[in-house]
Design a protein around this motif. Structure first.
Motif, short mmCIF file in Angstrom:
data_model
loop_
_atom_site.label_atom_id
_atom_site.label_comp_id
_atom_site.label_asym_id
_atom_site.label_seq_id
_atom_site.Cartn_x
_atom_site.Cartn_y
_atom_site.Cartn_z
N ILE A 1 26.72 -6.12 -30.18
CA ILE A 1 25.86 -7.25 -30.56
C ILE A 1 26.49 -7.99 -31.73
O ILE A 1 26.50 -9.23 -31.77
CB ILE A 1 24.44 -6.76 -30.91
N MET A 2 27.03 -7.25 -32.69
CA MET A 2 27.71 -7.86 -33.83
C MET A 2 28.87 -8.73 -33.37
O MET A 2 29.06 -9.85 -33.85
CB MET A 2 28.21 -6.76 -34.77
N LEU A 3 29.65 -8.23 -32.41
CA LEU A 3 30.80 -8.98 -31.92
C LEU A 3 30.38 -10.22 -31.14
O LEU A 3 31.02 -11.28 -31.25
CB LEU A 3 31.68 -8.08 -31.04
N VAL A 4 29.30 -10.10 -30.36
CA VAL A 4 28.80 -11.27 -29.61
C VAL A 4 28.35 -12.36 -30.58
O VAL A 4 28.65 -13.54 -30.39
CB VAL A 4 27.64 -10.86 -28.68
N ILE A 5 27.63 -11.96 -31.62
CA ILE A 5 27.20 -12.93 -32.65
C ILE A 5 28.42 -13.58 -33.29
O ILE A 5 28.45 -14.79 -33.53
CB ILE A 5 26.33 -12.24 -33.71
N ALA A 6 29.45 -12.77 -33.53
CA ALA A 6 30.65 -13.27 -34.21
C ALA A 6 31.37 -14.34 -33.41
O ALA A 6 31.85 -15.33 -33.97
CB ALA A 6 31.59 -12.10 -34.51
N GLY B 1 27.73 -9.58 -38.23
CA GLY B 1 28.11 -10.43 -37.12
C GLY B 1 28.14 -11.88 -37.54
O GLY B 1 29.06 -12.64 -37.18
N PHE B 2 27.16 -12.28 -38.35
CA PHE B 2 27.12 -13.67 -38.84
C PHE B 2 28.21 -13.92 -39.89
O PHE B 2 28.74 -15.03 -39.98
CB PHE B 2 25.74 -13.99 -39.41
N VAL B 3 28.54 -12.91 -40.69
CA VAL B 3 29.65 -13.07 -41.64
C VAL B 3 30.96 -13.27 -40.88
O VAL B 3 31.77 -14.14 -41.24
CB VAL B 3 29.75 -11.84 -42.57
#
Length: 383
Positions: A70-75, A366-368
């Protein structure tokens, strides 16, 4: 038919190239630090259960495995999408937090969670990153010279105040405090003058005597215990006394993994959540505690450096706000377990047990990462 097939192949190939390009631009050192802290957290939860993966380490590892992609998808998602829906996320989070009062269930003496079938969600954790997104969009939309204009600060002030009050009523003083301090940090990062902070600080100091009467009984006891933990060594002061004993007994190198007497013999309550840093200090000593602090400091350094590299104000404030959020969490938790401030129930990101906390932390980073990938992107008004 052949033409359509070739067109679909080309479209698929372009998509794969785009995704590969995005993944190649990820900040891999930051990802490595996040992963290292999380893995170390699994080890400490393994130790907290006296050498067993159940009940904490295995669940935390499973949550990490779910949240990491999920972190990578957000990124890799286009930052314009997050920019467009920032206010919508904030409104959703505010409604979600408000639902706790009517649809939440009580756990550990407070009504903070909502049951969503197989999982329990703590909306206040998600509200932190939603607030960062909304404030970042708001301050992006105004001229930098207006960021110190009192009229321009009314709306973002309300954006902080509303969730702060709702979370405080759960009651959840720790998370409410983290949310408030993160918002204040973003005000500072966007250029609000120091005089306004002084005036606001004096105002808060003036209402403290009145606010004391509205605190819950257990919150008052925490403050009294902070001032004199030995007044009730077997009751309210027990946790902090045991925490200090454990930290002091670790010495410089610690007692060794799985060898902490205070934690392994269950003298230390909440060792898998709020007091997990105490376990680190007892088992790995001053050296181990310093190593953990260094990794957190490295994350903050990466976040601030990314913020300084961003050409659009939105991404800059997301990276800065996330760094402030991490600092507030780490500072309050470590100061709390050392007896420097009252116990307020703030977990240590990536180390403390808790599904909402680790998911929120990975979403935040993820946003960072997204800010890093899109640091050259223009979002219209950039002053």
């Amino acid at each position: 038919m052949t033409t359509n097939f070739l067109r679909e192949r080309k479209s698929s190939s372009d998509h794969e190239l785009f995704l590969h390009h995005k993944l190649g631009k990820l900040h891999w050192p930051l990802i490595c630090v996040v992963t290292a802290l999380s893995v170390f957290g699994f080890l400490m939860l393994f130790s907290a259960a006296q050498g067993n993966m159940q009940p904490w380490a295995i669940k935390q590892a499973a949550r990490f495995v779910i949240a990491f992609p999920i972190m990578l998808v957000i990124a890799v998602t286009d930052i314009r999408i997050w920019f467009r829906y920032s206010y919508a996320f904030y409104i959703f989070g505010l409604v979600f937090v408000g639902m706790v009062a009517v649809a939440g269930f009580v756990g550990m003496g407070a009504q903070r969670w909502i049951n969503l079938g197989p999982v329990n969600i703590q909306p206040s954790e998600l509200m932190k990153i939603f607030l960062i997104l909304a404030l970042a969009r708001y301050f992006h939309s105004i001229h930098s010279s207006d960021s110190d204009n009192l009229r321009q600060l009314v709306l973002p002030g309300l954006m902080i105040f509303l969730p702060f009050v709702l979370i405080l009523k759960e009651p959840n003083l720790g998370t409410a405090t983290v949310l408030l301090l993160t918002g204040i940090g973003m005000f500072f990062a966007t250029g609000v003058g120091w005089k306004k902070f002084v005036v606001a600080g004096l105002g808060v100091a003036a209402v403290i005597p009145f606010g004391w009467h509205h605190l819950h009984g257990y919150q008052k006891r925490r403050v009294i215990t902070f001032l004199n933990p030995n007044e009730d060594p077997l009751g309210a002061g027990y946790n902090i006394i045991q925490s200090k004993i454990a930290i002091g007994s670790g010495g410089f190198w610690g007692k060794g993994f799985l060898q902490g007497s205070q934690s392994q013999l269950n003298f230390l309550p909440e060792k898998h959540t709020d007091f997990i840093f105490t376990m680190v200090a007892e088992e790995f000593g001053f050296f181990g505690g310093l190593a953990v602090i260094f990794l957190y400091a490295l994350l903050m350094f990466y976040g601030i450096r990314i913020a300084l590299q961003c050409k659009n104000h939105y991404a800059r404030l997301i990276a800065m706000g996330s760094s402030v959020l991490l600092f507030v969490h780490v500072f309050i938790n470590m100061a709390m377990v050392m007896g420097m401030i009252p116990v307020v129930g703030v977990p240590l990101p990536m180390l403390s047990y808790g599904g909402s906390v680790i998911v929120m932390t990975l979403i935040t980073y993820g946003f960072v990462l997204n800010a890093h990938i899109n640091r050259e992107v223009s979002l219209g008004k950039t002053y």
